[in-house]
Design a protein around this motif. Structure first.
Motif, PDB file in Angstrom:
ATOM      1  N   ASN A   1      42.709  64.431  58.610  1.00  0.00           N
ATOM      2  CA  ASN A   1      43.773  62.999  59.529  1.00  0.00           C
ATOM      3  C   ASN A   1      44.086  61.441  58.710  1.00  0.00           C
ATOM      4  O   ASN A   1      44.871  60.642  59.207  1.00  0.00           O
ATOM      5  CB  ASN A   1      42.866  62.086  60.975  1.00  0.00           C
ATOM      6  CG  ASN A   1      43.528  60.935  61.869  1.00  0.00           C
ATOM      7  OD1 ASN A   1      44.698  61.401  62.744  1.00  0.00           O
ATOM      8  ND2 ASN A   1      43.249  60.084  61.799  1.00  0.00           N
TER       9      ASN A   1
ATOM     10  N   VAL B   1      48.771  59.116  69.000  1.00  0.00           N
ATOM     11  CA  VAL B   1      47.134  58.409  70.248  1.00  0.00           C
ATOM     12  C   VAL B   1      47.134  57.169  69.940  1.00  0.00           C
ATOM     13  O   VAL B   1      45.865  56.849  71.188  1.00  0.00           O
ATOM     14  CB  VAL B   1      46.099  60.137  68.948  1.00  0.00           C
ATOM     15  CG1 VAL B   1      45.816  58.755  67.351  1.00  0.00           C
ATOM     16  CG2 VAL B   1      45.742  59.970  69.856  1.00  0.00           C
ATOM     17  N   HIS B   2      47.349  56.410  69.064  1.00  0.00           N
ATOM     18  CA  HIS B   2      47.488  54.901  69.714  1.00  0.00           C
ATOM     19  C   HIS B   2      47.978  53.878  70.406  1.00  0.00           C
ATOM     20  O   HIS B   2      47.987  52.647  70.309  1.00  0.00           O
ATOM     21  CB  HIS B   2      47.122  54.300  68.206  1.00  0.00           C
ATOM     22  CG  HIS B   2      45.975  54.705  67.243  1.00  0.00           C
ATOM     23  ND1 HIS B   2      44.589  55.667  67.558  1.00  0.00           N
ATOM     24  CD2 HIS B   2      46.378  55.742  65.798  1.00  0.00           C
ATOM     25  CE1 HIS B   2      44.179  55.464  66.404  1.00  0.00           C
ATOM     26  NE2 HIS B   2      45.315  56.389  65.755  1.00  0.00           N
TER      27      HIS B   2
ATOM     28  N   ASP C   1      41.334  58.435  67.459  1.00  0.00           N
ATOM     29  CA  ASP C   1      40.817  59.514  66.611  1.00  0.00           C
ATOM     30  C   ASP C   1      39.864  60.439  67.438  1.00  0.00           C
ATOM     31  O   ASP C   1      40.136  61.856  67.065  1.00  0.00           O
ATOM     32  CB  ASP C   1      41.190  59.012  65.028  1.00  0.00           C
ATOM     33  CG  ASP C   1      41.948  58.045  64.894  1.00  0.00           C
ATOM     34  OD1 ASP C   1      43.171  58.580  64.555  1.00  0.00           O
ATOM     35  OD2 ASP C   1      42.104  56.789  63.858  1.00  0.00           O
TER      36      ASP C   1
ATOM     37  N   HIS D   1      50.632  61.485  63.510  1.00  0.00           N
ATOM     38  CA  HIS D   1      49.402  60.584  64.975  1.00  0.00           C
ATOM     39  C   HIS D   1      49.696  59.663  65.233  1.00  0.00           C
ATOM     40  O   HIS D   1      49.134  59.611  66.538  1.00  0.00           O
ATOM     41  CB  HIS D   1      48.387  61.438  64.505  1.00  0.00           C
ATOM     42  CG  HIS D   1      47.506  60.147  64.257  1.00  0.00           C
ATOM     43  ND1 HIS D   1      47.290  60.048  62.670  1.00  0.00           N
ATOM     44  CD2 HIS D   1      46.687  59.166  64.334  1.00  0.00           C
ATOM     45  CE1 HIS D   1      46.316  59.347  62.358  1.00  0.00           C
ATOM     46  NE2 HIS D   1      46.140  58.629  63.365  1.00  0.00           N
TER      47      HIS D   1
HETATM   48 FE   LIG Z   1      44.846  56.977  63.589  1.00  0.00          FE
END
Ligand SMILES: [Fe+2]
Length: 442
Positions: free
Chosen positions: A212, A222-223, A380, A218
């Motif tokens: 990651n 994802v954030h 995460d 990402h």
């Molecule tokens: Fe991240």
């Protein structure tokens, strides 16, 4: 009574599970693969142990793990640093039970055998009981056993359970420069671990975490829940004329555009190492600290200072055990526990000679981003957990790592470059993984 049946260990065809652009799901879920990794990767590679500042004074020790092996980092009276197996030379009890400390000698809590910080035997209760026996006080077996190889690069101590292999600097190759840049950011050219440690457990295989770190497809997804929310609140609530709070500067870049992350770029090297960013990164727009700039200019001169600050890397991965962010002076250390369990430690560094504001900013970064009890980190962690659960399903066997395959730029000497959105860093880690696993079987 059931007959005892001798079972042969299950044969695993490692080569068939890793292809250049895809890998098999069992590599993250099979306990037998995890056992082999502990021997062939964690038992052979250079593994990060600690920073020399953790044992700055003679008598200090710090206990940690290399895979499943309990080890100690110590500083002896002559100021030399050692990495020793944490096992009493007598009946095998773990010698040091706490995380760290300072002592004149290390005394086993079971039968009181005493050892020097360099591992040498100092004394045994009723030692005359061994007179005339096969026990030899002068034999290396009477001392704490040293880990076969130990080396330090600018204060970062690594050790290897294998007596053979490349030396540390050659093994680090192109990512040694990330350590250089972090150290060069100190006006006194030295770092010191400070600000405590966050140690938290992830419900996932260790490789999800390390993959990651250079996964730049990402953050903007994802954030969103943390970073985008922070941006929106900042826009609505804050006075645009006032200085931006450090927390907003830190969180906002996680939802930069795809183009921004592409521009950061990916640099990959042999042995699975890589870094993202370079000319720019998510750390590039932090506010200046004038007092720090003045100290750095004094220490290095204007030109060299500008050169040091022009290196703006995001995560650097020292595969498989450690990652740093030089631009914000933080480090994360990977400790695999089981096929679906990993401990991650998050450390911060003081740049010696720099104003305390820099350390405070590093600590704020770890609290906001790395902590499992704050905003960005849990995004995460939840993704890793879902990967672990998803890959346990039997639906599909392969994991796709095809993005921009065949479009990497070979810069020579094992250095490969790709734009940030490429899957290059995953493929590069798996290339190293496969080599360790196949060579380690011989
Ligand atoms: Fe991240």
């Amino acid at each position: 009574m059931a007959a005892l049946v001798e079972t042969k260990p299950r044969a695993i065809d490692i080569g068939a599970l890793v292809e250049p652009d895809r890998v098999h799901r069992s590599l993250y879920t099979d306990p037998a693969i995890f056992d082999l990794e502990m021997q062939r990767i964690w038992g052979r590679a250079w593994i990060f142990i600690g920073h020399e500042s953790q044992v700055a004074e003679p008598g200090q020790y710090y206990s940690t793990m290399i895979g499943r092996q309990s080890v100690l980092l110590t500083r002896d009276a002559d100021r030399r640093v050692h990495v020793l197996f944490n096992r009493c030379a007598h009946k095998g009890a773990q010698l040091v039970g706490d995380r760290c400390g300072k002592a004149k000698e290390l005394r086993c809590a079971y039968h009181g055998w005493r050892f020097d910080l360099d591992g040498g035997l100092l004394g045994i209760p009723l030692e005359q009981g061994y007179d005339g026996t096969r026990f030899d006080r002068t034999s290396p077996e009477a001392n704490l056993a040293p880990v076969p190889r130990v080396a330090s690069y600018r204060g970062f101590v690594f050790a290897s359970l294998s007596a053979d292999g490349p030396d540390l600097q050659n093994w680090l190759g192109g990512v040694a420069s990330s350590i250089d840049n972090m150290v060069d950011r100190a006006p006194e050219h030295e770092l010191e671990i400070a600000g405590g440690v966050m140690r938290y457990e992830h419900d996932c295989n260790w490789k999800f975490f390390i993959e990651n770190l250079n996964d730049m497809m990402h953050p903007m997804v994802v954030h969103q829940s943390s970073s985008l929310t922070a941006r929106l609140i900042a826009k609505k609530e804050l006075d645009p004329a006032a200085p931006t709070p450090a927390a907003i500067e830190i969180i906002s870049p996680f939802t930069e555009s795809y183009a921004f992350f592409d521009e950061m770029g990916l640099h990959c090297f042999d042995n699975g190492h890589s870094y993202s960013g370079g000319k720019t990164s998510i750390h590039a727009k932090y506010s200046d600290i004038p007092e720090y700039n003045a100290l750095m200019e004094k220490a290095y001169g204007k030109e060299r200072f500008a050169e040091i600050m022009s290196v703006n890397r995001h995560n650097t991965v020292f595969y498989p055990s450690a990652t740093i962010k030089g631009a914000i002076q933080t480090m994360r250390v990977v400790k695999p526990v089981a096929v679906d369990r990993t401990v991650i430690e998050s450390w911060t560094f003081r740049l010696k000679g720099a104003p305390e504001e820099l350390l405070r900013r590093s600590i704020l970064y770890c609290n906001l981003i790395n902590s499992s009890a704050n905003l960005v980190g849990p995004d995460d962690q939840e993704s890793y957990r879902r990967q672990q659960v998803g890959l346990e399903t039997q639906g599909l066997d392969w994991i796709a790592m095809h993005r921009d395959f065949g479009r990497d730029e070979d810069l020579g000497g094992g250095h490969t470059y790709a734009k940030g959105s490429s899957d290059l860093s995953f493929r590069n880690q798996w290339r190293a993984w496969k080599r360790y696993m196949i060579e380690g079987a011989r």
